[in-house]
Every structure is written in structure tokens, then in C-alpha cells.
Design a protein around this motif. Structure first.
Motif, mmCIF file in Angstrom:
data_model
loop_
_atom_site.group_PDB
_atom_site.id
_atom_site.type_symbol
_atom_site.label_atom_id
_atom_site.label_comp_id
_atom_site.label_asym_id
_atom_site.label_seq_id
_atom_site.Cartn_x
_atom_site.Cartn_y
_atom_site.Cartn_z
ATOM 1 N N GLY A 16 1.546 13.804 -50.221
ATOM 2 C CA GLY A 16 1.620 12.376 -50.511
ATOM 3 C C GLY A 16 0.564 11.988 -51.524
ATOM 4 O O GLY A 16 -0.591 12.413 -51.429
ATOM 5 N N HIS A 17 0.937 11.177 -52.485
ATOM 6 C CA HIS A 17 0.024 10.737 -53.536
ATOM 7 C C HIS A 17 -1.153 9.983 -52.921
ATOM 8 O O HIS A 17 -0.978 9.049 -52.139
ATOM 9 C CB HIS A 17 0.797 9.831 -54.500
ATOM 10 C CG HIS A 17 0.023 9.451 -55.715
ATOM 11 N ND1 HIS A 17 -0.397 10.368 -56.646
ATOM 12 C CD2 HIS A 17 -0.405 8.241 -56.165
ATOM 13 C CE1 HIS A 17 -1.041 9.742 -57.620
ATOM 14 N NE2 HIS A 17 -1.063 8.446 -57.342
ATOM 15 N N GLY A 18 -2.363 10.400 -53.245
ATOM 16 C CA GLY A 18 -3.553 9.776 -52.694
ATOM 17 C C GLY A 18 -4.040 10.387 -51.402
ATOM 18 O O GLY A 18 -4.961 9.854 -50.768
ATOM 19 N N TYR A 19 -3.455 11.511 -50.994
ATOM 20 C CA TYR A 19 -3.779 12.208 -49.747
ATOM 21 C C TYR A 19 -5.290 12.313 -49.563
ATOM 22 O O TYR A 19 -6.007 12.808 -50.418
ATOM 23 C CB TYR A 19 -3.154 13.595 -49.795
ATOM 24 C CG TYR A 19 -3.183 14.397 -48.514
ATOM 25 C CD1 TYR A 19 -2.212 14.202 -47.530
ATOM 26 C CD2 TYR A 19 -4.133 15.380 -48.322
ATOM 27 C CE1 TYR A 19 -2.207 14.975 -46.376
ATOM 28 C CE2 TYR A 19 -4.138 16.156 -47.168
ATOM 29 C CZ TYR A 19 -3.175 15.951 -46.204
ATOM 30 O OH TYR A 19 -3.179 16.732 -45.062
ATOM 31 N N SER A 20 -5.795 11.833 -48.420
ATOM 32 C CA SER A 20 -7.229 11.737 -48.170
ATOM 33 C C SER A 20 -7.564 12.378 -46.830
ATOM 34 O O SER A 20 -7.483 11.744 -45.785
ATOM 35 C CB SER A 20 -7.653 10.256 -48.182
ATOM 36 O OG SER A 20 -9.038 10.135 -47.977
ATOM 37 N N ASP A 21 -7.948 13.657 -46.865
ATOM 38 C CA ASP A 21 -8.268 14.427 -45.660
ATOM 39 C C ASP A 21 -9.776 14.434 -45.465
ATOM 40 O O ASP A 21 -10.519 15.027 -46.244
ATOM 41 C CB ASP A 21 -7.731 15.857 -45.821
ATOM 42 C CG ASP A 21 -8.042 16.734 -44.616
ATOM 43 O OD1 ASP A 21 -8.590 16.218 -43.617
ATOM 44 O OD2 ASP A 21 -7.750 17.941 -44.678
ATOM 45 N N SER A 41 -1.786 4.045 -59.186
ATOM 46 C CA SER A 41 -1.145 5.102 -59.964
ATOM 47 C C SER A 41 0.000 5.707 -59.162
ATOM 48 O O SER A 41 0.070 5.571 -57.937
ATOM 49 C CB SER A 41 -2.155 6.192 -60.331
ATOM 50 O OG SER A 41 -2.527 6.937 -59.191
ATOM 51 N N ASN A 42 0.897 6.361 -59.852
ATOM 52 C CA ASN A 42 2.006 7.057 -59.201
ATOM 53 C C ASN A 42 1.935 8.549 -59.490
ATOM 54 O O ASN A 42 1.247 8.993 -60.412
ATOM 55 C CB ASN A 42 3.344 6.497 -59.683
ATOM 56 C CG ASN A 42 3.743 5.249 -58.919
ATOM 57 O OD1 ASN A 42 3.633 5.194 -57.698
ATOM 58 N ND2 ASN A 42 4.195 4.228 -59.626
ATOM 59 N N ASP A 43 2.657 9.308 -58.678
ATOM 60 C CA ASP A 43 2.736 10.760 -58.819
ATOM 61 C C ASP A 43 3.172 11.121 -60.237
ATOM 62 O O ASP A 43 4.147 10.581 -60.765
ATOM 63 C CB ASP A 43 3.736 11.291 -57.792
ATOM 64 C CG ASP A 43 3.714 12.804 -57.659
ATOM 65 O OD1 ASP A 43 3.901 13.496 -58.683
ATOM 66 O OD2 ASP A 43 3.523 13.292 -56.534
ATOM 67 N N ALA A 44 2.435 12.049 -60.881
ATOM 68 C CA ALA A 44 2.740 12.428 -62.263
ATOM 69 C C ALA A 44 4.160 12.952 -62.401
ATOM 70 O O ALA A 44 4.817 12.737 -63.430
ATOM 71 C CB ALA A 44 1.743 13.483 -62.740
ATOM 72 N N ARG A 45 4.679 13.627 -61.367
ATOM 73 C CA ARG A 45 6.032 14.188 -61.458
ATOM 74 C C ARG A 45 7.076 13.087 -61.556
ATOM 75 O O ARG A 45 8.131 13.264 -62.169
ATOM 76 C CB ARG A 45 6.302 15.083 -60.242
ATOM 77 C CG ARG A 45 5.435 16.334 -60.194
ATOM 78 C CD ARG A 45 5.527 17.034 -58.853
ATOM 79 N NE ARG A 45 4.980 16.223 -57.771
ATOM 80 C CZ ARG A 45 5.019 16.566 -56.482
ATOM 81 N NH1 ARG A 45 5.590 17.705 -56.126
ATOM 82 N NH2 ARG A 45 4.491 15.782 -55.570
ATOM 83 N N GLY A 46 6.780 11.929 -60.963
ATOM 84 C CA GLY A 46 7.700 10.811 -61.066
ATOM 85 C C GLY A 46 7.718 10.184 -62.446
ATOM 86 O O GLY A 46 8.677 9.500 -62.819
ATOM 87 N N ALA A 47 6.642 10.416 -63.211
ATOM 88 C CA ALA A 47 6.560 9.841 -64.552
ATOM 89 C C ALA A 47 7.355 10.629 -65.584
ATOM 90 O O ALA A 47 7.633 10.126 -66.673
ATOM 91 C CB ALA A 47 5.100 9.744 -64.987
ATOM 92 N N THR A 48 7.725 11.884 -65.257
ATOM 93 C CA THR A 48 8.465 12.711 -66.227
ATOM 94 C C THR A 48 9.831 13.151 -65.709
ATOM 95 O O THR A 48 10.574 13.830 -66.421
ATOM 96 C CB THR A 48 7.651 13.973 -66.590
ATOM 97 O OG1 THR A 48 7.452 14.774 -65.406
ATOM 98 C CG2 THR A 48 6.296 13.590 -67.168
#
Length: 423
Positions: free
Chosen positions: A52-57, A390-397
Motif C-alpha cells: 500500500g502506498h505510504g506503508y508505515s511499519d 502523492s499516488n503510486d508511481a505505477r498508477g501514473a504510467t
């Protein structure tokens, strides 16, 4: 620790080694999408992440070493960039301990923990060394068997005005997981309330970081520079729908992430007076680069990969510049105005060449606050500000769905957010 921030709520839904779920100000923040977090100057959120975009563990956090937690809520702080629409939290580690610590603990549901730390003097400073090993099963019929090893090595010298530190953090963990289960399966007696359907779920992760922090106080202000590098991995096996899509092999899937991250921040804080009134300026820049060698999604059965749904590599760079001015108009009135500018560059090398490409986006975010008081130890404030998500880079292309091959719509790389507060 994060629930020390007023309004933050934390939950967990799938194995202890997985990042928590975060909630703040009406936002379901998933695993941290709109809540920026850092520990010892190193960011925790992961952009364009396999799960998930922004994943914070934050499972690598050691509570005994925390010196303080600084937080902001809302998009009003110019120094906060991506993932901070709902808020941000910065956790600082101590430079030295009052005395060495050794703790051994055991309890129900497989709870075991060993922790030791000390900070002897070395070369005019202190060497903080800490190690933690833990295990927990939780209440599940199939134990979580969550096991982790965590270490911190930190050298620091100086004082509150002039200081320097080097910090190394290492963390590794693996676990089993009991995912969401159908309510009808519990009501029919097929499984218990703490039972599961798929017994091969779980994951493993590791995070290794090194950071340097330097601060110098001299006329006319304070300059601080932080730099970091991090190596990270995750393999996460989940199953939300069981046999809905594949009645033969089931719907289990694995998400994998391998990346190297480096970046830094430089700020200069300068105080003075304007028209005989106290005034302070803050200027800064930050940089982050994620070299994601593998971000993948796979159809699995009993953790064995059956097919690759999507496997990409991504290079993502973000640069931000910000400025803030605080001014005391009168003993009962002060203001803060800020401006932030960010640019993101994405380079996606997709398993399906149709989804490869390069994209960039930039955004400018103004902010302002007005504070009245204090009267009777009470302040009144009005905040207004813009930020971004921001959004996932893969969604931008993307151009086609990796699984179905059908045309897919691209997402906007940076989405503007606006907030207003009065309180």
C-alpha cells in the motif's frame, strides 16, 4: 507511542509483523498513507509500496529509547511534505541513558521479550547500543509466531546548540497471520472466532538504515543537516476472498518489495526582529530517492508462486523546498505563513512494457495561521493550508490492467489537499 498524539487511533488486522492501521481526524489512513512518520530522522512511509502506498511499519521502534514525539495535524506546516495531509509525527531517540537497562519479560499468548541497552562515554561523546528480541503468538488458533530482532547503535556528541550523531538501525521479523474470515463461517461453526481459513498466510520483513545528523548554531541562526540511507524488503502473503476467483488453487497472493532509499534534509532557522517585534524565518530543502528493484504481486498457493500478476521496478525521486515566517504582532497576536514547493519524478520499468514510462509532477502549497492569546492559559487559532497526496508511481504510467489486459485510467501523480481549522 503514536496514540500519544491526540486523536490518533491504532489497530491491527492481519498478523503482528504487518504495519498497523492508522486513523486520525476522520481519515482511515490505511497503513499510513496520509500520516507521515519518521524515527531518528529517517522517514518510515514507503511510496509505491507492494502492499500500500505510504506503508508505515513501526515494529522496529524501541520505546525505551524514545526522547520525544513531535507532531503536527493538518496540512499547515511548511516543513511537512508527502503523506502529511492528516498529520505527521517525528520520533526522536535519546543520545544517552541515565544508566544501563536490562529487561526480560514473559507472559500469556507466547509473549517473550529480552532487551538490553547502555550508553558508555566514547571519544568525548556517547555510544548508545541497544538490542531487542521479541516473540508473540496472539490469541489466534494458529499462533502468529511473530519473532523479531532489533538493534540500534548510535554515536553522538555535543549539546543542544552544536551536535553531531551517527545512527544505525537494524530490524528483521517473520510471522504467521490470521486474515479476515467470513462471518458465516463463524456462525456455522466451521471456524472459531480466532480461527482461520488459509493456514499459509504471513510474511517476513527487514529494514536496515544509517543516518547522520549535524547541527551548528552561529550568528545569525541554526543550521541542521540530516542524511540517511536504507535497505528494505518485504514478503507478505494474504488471502481476502479464499476461493472466489480460483476455486481450484484459491485466491492467495504474495506481495514483494525490495528497495534502497537515500535522502536528506537541510534547514536554517534565523531569528530576529522586524519593527521591534520578534520574528523568525525557517528555510529548508529535502530530497528522497527510492530505487525499487522489485515491487511485485503474485498468485500463490501455500506460499508457492503459481503466476506473476505484476512485477515492476521503479525509480522515484522527490525534491521539496519550503519557507516559513513566524511574527509576533503584539503580546496577544502572532501569525505564521509558509510556502512549500515539491517536484516528483517517476520512472517505471513494468513487466508489461505497455505500463512502462516516465512521468513528473510539481505542486506549490501555501499555508497560514493566526493565533490569538494566551488568555487564561488559552489560545485561539485559525489555520488554513494546502498540501498534497502523492499516488503510486505505477498508477501514473499505467495503460492496461496487468491482470485482465483491459485499458486502465492513469492517476494524477500529485493530488492537492486543502484544510481549515479553528479551535
Amino acid at each position: 507511542v503514536l496514540e500519544a498524539v491526540p486523536g490518533v487511533i491504532i489497530s491491527q488486522h492481519s498478523g503482528e509483523g504487518k504495519a498497523n492501521q492508522y486513523y486520525l481526524r476522520g481519515f482511515n489512513l490505511d497503513h499510513g498513507t496520509d500520516f507521515a512518520t519518521s524515527v531518528a530522522g529517517v522517514p518510515v512511509n514507503m511510496p509505491t509500496h507492494a502492499h500500500g502506498h505510504g506503508y508505515s511499519d513501526l515494529n522496529f521502534l524501541i520505546p525505551e529509547l524514545i526522547a520525544g514525539v513531535q507532531f503536527n495535524k493538518g496540512p499547515y506546516a511548511a516543513e511537512e511534505g508527502d503523506f502529511s495531509t492528516a498529520g505527521a509525527s517525528h520520533i526522536r531517540y535519546v543520545n544517552e541513558l541515565d544508566k544501563p537497562i536490562v529487561r526480560l519479560s514473559a507472559g500469556g499468548e507466547g509473549w517473550l521479550r529480552a532487551f538490553a541497552a547502555a550508553s558508555p562515554q566514547l571519544a568525548g561523546g556517547h555510544m548508545l547500543a541497544a538490542i531487542e528480541a521479541g516473540h508473540n503468538d496472539g490469541p489466534w488458533e494458529r499462533p502468529d509466531d511473530f519473532s523479531k530482532v532489533n538493534g540500534v547503535l548510535r554515536y553522538s556528541r555535543g549539546n543542544s546548540r552544536n551536535a553531531f550523531s551517527l545512527t544505525g538501525i537494524g530490524y528483521s521479523a517473520d510471522w504467521q497471520a490470521t486474515d479476515q474470515i467470513p462471518e458465516r463461517a463463524v456462525e456455522s461453526g466451521l471456524v472459531g472466532r480466532f480461527g482461520g481459513i488459509d493456514d499459509s498466510l504471513g510474511g517476513s520483513t527487514a529494514r536496515y538504515s544509517a543516518s547522520a545528523d549535524w547541527q551548528r548554531t552561529a550568528s545569525p541562526g541554526v543550521t541542521r543537516v540530516t542524511a540517511y540511507a536504507m535497505k528494505y524488503r518485504l514478503n507478505l502473503v494474504s488471502n481476502f476472498t479464499y476461493f472466489l476467483d480460483d476455486p481450484v488453487n484459491g485466491d492467495e497472493f504474495e506481495q514483494a518489495d525490495r528497495r534502497f532509499v537515500f535522502g536528506g534534509r537541510a534547514t536554517h532557522r534565523m531569528g530576529g526582529r522586524i519593527a521591534h517585534r520578534p520574528s523568525e524565518f525557517l528555510f529548508g530543502v529535502d530530497l528522497r530517492r527510492d530505487n525499487i528493484g522489485t515491487v511485485g504481486l503474485y498468485h500463490t498457493r501455500d506460499r508457492a508462486r503459481l503466476e506473476t500478476i505484476r512485477e515492476d521496478s521503479v525509480h522515484q525521486t522527490s525534491v521539496g523546498a519550503f519557507a516559513r515566517h513566524d511574527f509576533q504582532w503584539s503580546p496577544w497576536l502572532r501569525s505564521t505563513v509558509g510556502l512549500r514547493a515539491d517536484r516528483f519524478d517517476f520512472d517505471v520499468d513494468a513487466g508489461n512494457p505497455l505500463n512502462s514510462g516516465q512521468e513528473s509532477d510539481a505542486i506549490v502549497s501555501p499555508k497560514a495561521s493566526l493565533i490569538l492569546g494566551p488568555w487564561a492559559s488559552t489560545e485561539l487559532y485559525i489555520n488554513w493550508g494546502e498540501g498534497f497526496h502523492s499516488n503510486d508511481a505505477r498508477g501514473a504510467t499505467i495503460t492496461v490492467d496487468p491482470k485482465s489486459g483491459e485499458p486502465a485510467d492513469r492517476v494524477t501523480p500529485l493530488v492537492r489537499a486543502r484544510g481549515e481549522d479553528a479551535g
